[in-house]
Design a protein around this motif. Structure first.
Motif, PDB file in Angstrom:
ATOM      1  N   GLY A   1      -8.752   5.468  10.753  1.00  0.00           N
ATOM      2  CA  GLY A   1     -10.069   5.352   9.658  1.00  0.00           C
ATOM      3  C   GLY A   1      -8.904   4.210   8.529  1.00  0.00           C
ATOM      4  N   TYR A   2      -7.818   4.854   8.023  1.00  0.00           N
ATOM      5  CA  TYR A   2      -6.856   4.125   7.474  1.00  0.00           C
ATOM      6  C   TYR A   2      -6.636   3.208   7.767  1.00  0.00           C
ATOM      7  CZ  TYR A   2      -6.434   7.434   3.275  1.00  0.00           C
ATOM      8  OH  TYR A   2      -6.943   8.219   2.468  1.00  0.00           O
ATOM      9  N   SER A   3      -6.663   2.315   9.073  1.00  0.00           N
ATOM     10  CA  SER A   3      -5.883   1.628   9.860  1.00  0.00           C
ATOM     11  C   SER A   3      -7.425   0.574   9.619  1.00  0.00           C
ATOM     12  CB  SER A   3      -6.119   1.552  11.483  1.00  0.00           C
ATOM     13  OG  SER A   3      -5.278   0.145  11.915  1.00  0.00           O
ATOM     14  N   LYS A   4      -8.175   1.488   9.644  1.00  0.00           N
ATOM     15  CA  LYS A   4      -9.817  -0.069   9.716  1.00  0.00           C
ATOM     16  C   LYS A   4      -9.482   0.011   7.637  1.00  0.00           C
ATOM     17  CE  LYS A   4     -12.126   1.351  13.485  1.00  0.00           C
ATOM     18  NZ  LYS A   4     -11.919   0.340  14.079  1.00  0.00           N
ATOM     19  N   LEU A   5      -8.826   0.667   7.356  1.00  0.00           N
ATOM     20  CA  LEU A   5      -9.681   0.889   5.456  1.00  0.00           C
ATOM     21  C   LEU A   5      -8.770  -0.555   5.076  1.00  0.00           C
ATOM     22  CD1 LEU A   5     -10.609   1.328   2.845  1.00  0.00           C
ATOM     23  CD2 LEU A   5      -8.705   2.865   2.803  1.00  0.00           C
TER      24      LEU A   5
ATOM     25  N   ILE B   1       0.710  -0.918   0.222  1.00  0.00           N
ATOM     26  CA  ILE B   1      -0.128   0.269  -0.121  1.00  0.00           C
ATOM     27  C   ILE B   1       0.681   1.340  -0.103  1.00  0.00           C
ATOM     28  CG2 ILE B   1      -1.773   1.463   1.728  1.00  0.00           C
ATOM     29  CD1 ILE B   1      -3.284  -1.624   1.985  1.00  0.00           C
ATOM     30  N   PHE B   2       0.249   2.358  -0.984  1.00  0.00           N
ATOM     31  CA  PHE B   2       1.455   3.220  -0.883  1.00  0.00           C
ATOM     32  C   PHE B   2       0.157   4.816  -1.080  1.00  0.00           C
ATOM     33  CE2 PHE B   2       3.149   6.973  -3.563  1.00  0.00           C
ATOM     34  CZ  PHE B   2       3.849   7.880  -3.183  1.00  0.00           C
ATOM     35  N   ILE B   3       0.780   5.828   0.317  1.00  0.00           N
ATOM     36  CA  ILE B   3       0.252   6.779   0.536  1.00  0.00           C
ATOM     37  C   ILE B   3       1.178   8.262  -0.200  1.00  0.00           C
ATOM     38  CG2 ILE B   3      -1.071   8.228   2.679  1.00  0.00           C
ATOM     39  CD1 ILE B   3      -0.832   6.071   4.120  1.00  0.00           C
TER      40      ILE B   3
ATOM     41  N   ASN C   1       1.269  -6.864  -5.533  1.00  0.00           N
ATOM     42  CA  ASN C   1      -0.017  -6.199  -5.817  1.00  0.00           C
ATOM     43  C   ASN C   1       0.457  -5.011  -5.015  1.00  0.00           C
ATOM     44  OD1 ASN C   1      -0.061  -7.927  -7.826  1.00  0.00           O
ATOM     45  ND2 ASN C   1      -1.945  -9.523  -5.784  1.00  0.00           N
ATOM     46  N   VAL C   2      -0.459  -3.757  -5.285  1.00  0.00           N
ATOM     47  CA  VAL C   2      -0.214  -2.084  -4.937  1.00  0.00           C
ATOM     48  C   VAL C   2      -1.700  -1.603  -5.128  1.00  0.00           C
ATOM     49  CG1 VAL C   2       0.631  -0.365  -5.027  1.00  0.00           C
ATOM     50  CG2 VAL C   2       1.923  -2.825  -5.886  1.00  0.00           C
ATOM     51  N   VAL C   3      -2.484  -1.578  -3.514  1.00  0.00           N
ATOM     52  CA  VAL C   3      -3.216  -0.436  -3.799  1.00  0.00           C
ATOM     53  C   VAL C   3      -2.886   0.854  -3.288  1.00  0.00           C
ATOM     54  CG1 VAL C   3      -5.556   0.454  -2.524  1.00  0.00           C
ATOM     55  CG2 VAL C   3      -4.984  -2.149  -3.295  1.00  0.00           C
ATOM     56  N   ARG C   4      -3.512   2.233  -3.518  1.00  0.00           N
ATOM     57  CA  ARG C   4      -2.873   3.899  -4.034  1.00  0.00           C
ATOM     58  C   ARG C   4      -4.192   3.799  -3.364  1.00  0.00           C
ATOM     59  NH1 ARG C   4      -1.613   3.146  -9.303  1.00  0.00           N
ATOM     60  NH2 ARG C   4      -3.574   4.334  -9.749  1.00  0.00           N
ATOM     61  N   ILE C   5      -4.115   4.248  -1.532  1.00  0.00           N
ATOM     62  CA  ILE C   5      -4.832   5.675  -0.894  1.00  0.00           C
ATOM     63  C   ILE C   5      -4.745   6.832  -0.805  1.00  0.00           C
ATOM     64  CG2 ILE C   5      -5.258   3.169   0.128  1.00  0.00           C
ATOM     65  CD1 ILE C   5      -4.164   4.057   2.678  1.00  0.00           C
ATOM     66  N   PRO C   6      -5.056   7.284  -0.596  1.00  0.00           N
ATOM     67  CA  PRO C   6      -4.641   9.023  -0.925  1.00  0.00           C
ATOM     68  C   PRO C   6      -4.390   9.902   0.352  1.00  0.00           C
ATOM     69  CG  PRO C   6      -7.574   9.152  -1.633  1.00  0.00           C
ATOM     70  CD  PRO C   6      -7.001   7.604  -0.909  1.00  0.00           C
ATOM     71  N   ASN C   7      -3.293  10.307   0.071  1.00  0.00           N
ATOM     72  CA  ASN C   7      -2.718  11.772   1.391  1.00  0.00           C
ATOM     73  C   ASN C   7      -4.251  12.421   1.176  1.00  0.00           C
ATOM     74  OD1 ASN C   7      -1.936  14.076   2.100  1.00  0.00           O
ATOM     75  ND2 ASN C   7      -0.058  13.559   2.430  1.00  0.00           N
TER      76      ASN C   7
ATOM     77  N   THR D   1      -3.482   9.958  -6.223  1.00  0.00           N
ATOM     78  CA  THR D   1      -3.091   8.355  -6.065  1.00  0.00           C
ATOM     79  C   THR D   1      -2.738   8.124  -7.510  1.00  0.00           C
ATOM     80  OG1 THR D   1      -5.690   7.980  -6.747  1.00  0.00           O
ATOM     81  CG2 THR D   1      -4.520   7.741  -4.581  1.00  0.00           C
ATOM     82  N   ASP D   2      -3.297   9.584  -8.635  1.00  0.00           N
ATOM     83  CA  ASP D   2      -3.115   8.954  -9.805  1.00  0.00           C
ATOM     84  C   ASP D   2      -2.199  10.260 -10.687  1.00  0.00           C
ATOM     85  OD1 ASP D   2      -4.415  11.400  -9.685  1.00  0.00           O
ATOM     86  OD2 ASP D   2      -5.590  11.078 -11.364  1.00  0.00           O
ATOM     87  N   ARG D   3      -1.407  10.454 -10.177  1.00  0.00           N
ATOM     88  CA  ARG D   3      -0.009  11.404 -10.093  1.00  0.00           C
ATOM     89  C   ARG D   3       1.187  10.847 -10.468  1.00  0.00           C
ATOM     90  NH1 ARG D   3      -2.633  16.397  -8.291  1.00  0.00           N
ATOM     91  NH2 ARG D   3      -5.245  16.102  -9.559  1.00  0.00           N
ATOM     92  N   ARG D   4       1.981  11.251 -10.762  1.00  0.00           N
ATOM     93  CA  ARG D   4       3.473  10.988 -11.261  1.00  0.00           C
ATOM     94  C   ARG D   4       4.193  10.272  -9.395  1.00  0.00           C
ATOM     95  NH1 ARG D   4       7.955  14.895 -14.404  1.00  0.00           N
ATOM     96  NH2 ARG D   4       5.794  15.252 -15.271  1.00  0.00           N
TER      97      ARG D   4
END
Length: 396
Positions: A140-144, A83-85, A110-116, A92-95
């Motif tokens: 919230g992000y821990s639960k997500l 997971i990347f923040i 396998n990768v999930v990108r979550i928003p800042n 999450t769709d930027r460079r």
């Protein structure tokens, strides 16, 4: 004796994450470095034929009013999850996010990108907490994160291995807080250019804005952008550019463009969602006026947060919890490996210093605020850290 052996294994494991070289960064100015890093990284895209992309949707009504939609890129077989923040205000769709995602995919994840959590992308989820409240957002992000893993495991898209978590800048700090809540969920935590302390980093940005406030105007910004155009168009080397000329331009771009401009967009959206008419003059209708730029010259982070986000202000002024090391020490006590990469000339940390130097903290002599992102040594080092073979052999 048993505990001594465990301690030696832990120290050796952390020490192995430190680069064996002393990388030299070609840009000497702390503001030009990040701009250079961004430009030289170039446009980024994901090969979706090789790494199929699907959208994940989650409902967390106790924490967010809107459904959470995330992009998931995968190998064509079950693989460990990463997971990347991204950094402050980044989407999450930027460079930046795509760049790290490509490293992770190339390493077999396998990768999930979550928003800042202070970006407009995050605010569009309608979180049930105030802007900048990093305790609430990290909870919230821990639960997500747990929901993401459970969903992908049930769908047989990932292996049962613990998660690799990576964050940049503000996203690195968020990653540390998230991982500290459930350390056993994570295989390793990589923090790239985090703030030493969230409060002092915010103060440092306000100081930088104040230093530029006397000369910021539309003419200077336009001429600055024109000066930077050749860097985007031509494949210039560091030796071919006038660093002394470009350094103050880069400072204008970062302080008034990237950080202050995006902060205003986020605060505007935060107020709009509360039914509050924006008190700020519109850029669209006022950017040609001197009065507008006189107003922009005095817009700072902390006064805005204090006025419009009492909970965010409270979090920033609660002792200990604003320190990145406060959270990473909790993570490592549970034997989850952490790596921090920082630089002595990182402009978000120039008013502070690392009060401890744990073995998982690597400090570059220079490299700016994540300006080193496209350096050859960084790519090699990151791929080594992400090596699935290395991780498997270093488990406790």
């Amino acid at each position: 004796m048993k505990w001594l052996i465990i301690l030696l294994i832990a120290v050796n494991s952390f020490a192995a994450t430190t680069p064996s070289l002393d990388p030299q960064f070609p840009i000497k100015d702390m503001y030009l470095g990040p701009v250079w890093g961004y430009i030289t990284t170039g446009g980024q895209s994901i090969d979706k034929k090789k790494y199929p992309q699907t959208e994940l949707t989650f409902s967390m009504p106790k924490l967010f009013d809107n459904k959470i939609k995330l992009q998931f890129n995968s190998q064509k077989y079950p693989a460990p999850l990463a997971i990347f923040i991204p950094g402050s205000f980044s989407h999450t769709d930027r460079r930046q996010a795509i760049h790290i995602t490509n490293y992770l995919l190339a390493s077999g994840y396998n990768v999930v990108r979550i928003p800042n959590t202070i970006s407009t992308e995050y605010l569009e989820l309608l979180p049930k907490h105030q802007f900048g409240d990093f305790i609430a957002s990290s909870h919230g992000y821990s639960k997500l994160t747990a929901k993401i893993k459970a969903h992908l495991l049930a769908a047989q898209k990932i292996t049962s291995s613990p998660i690799t978590l990576i964050g940049v800048s503000h996203g690195a700090f968020t990653s540390a807080v998230v991982a500290a809540q459930t350390p056993k969920m994570f295989k390793q935590v990589l923090l790239l250019s985090p703030p030493i302390d969230m409060l002092t980093s915010t103060q440092a940005l306000d100081i930088a804005i104040e230093e530029n406030s006397s000369h910021i105007n539309l003419k200077r910004i336009i001429s600055g952008w024109i000066s930077l155009i050749p860097l985007f168009i031509f494949d210039l080397q560091a030796k071919d550019i006038d660093q002394n000329h470009l350094a103050p331009i880069a400072k204008d771009l970062i302080t008034f463009g990237t950080f202050q401009g995006r902060l205003l967009r986020s605060i505007n959206l935060h107020l709009e969602q509360q039914g509050i008419t924006t008190p700020f003059p519109s850029f669209k209708f006022n950017f040609l006026t001197r009065k507008y730029w006189q107003w922009r010259a005095n817009v700072k982070f902390l006064p805005l947060i204090k006025k419009y986000s009492p909970d965010g202000w409270k979090a920033l002024h609660t002792p200990k919890i604003t320190s990145t090391l406060f959270w990473t020490e909790q993570i490592t006590r549970q034997h989850t490996p952490v790596t921090i990469i920082s630089a002595q000339d990182d402009f978000i940390n120039v008013t502070d210093s690392w009060r401890q130097h744990p073995p998982y903290l690597y400090i570059l002599k220079n490299g700016g605020h994540y300006g080193y992102r496209n350096q050859k040594w960084f790519k090699e080092y990151l791929l080594k850290l992400l090596s699935l073979d290395q991780l498997s052999s270093s488990e406790f």
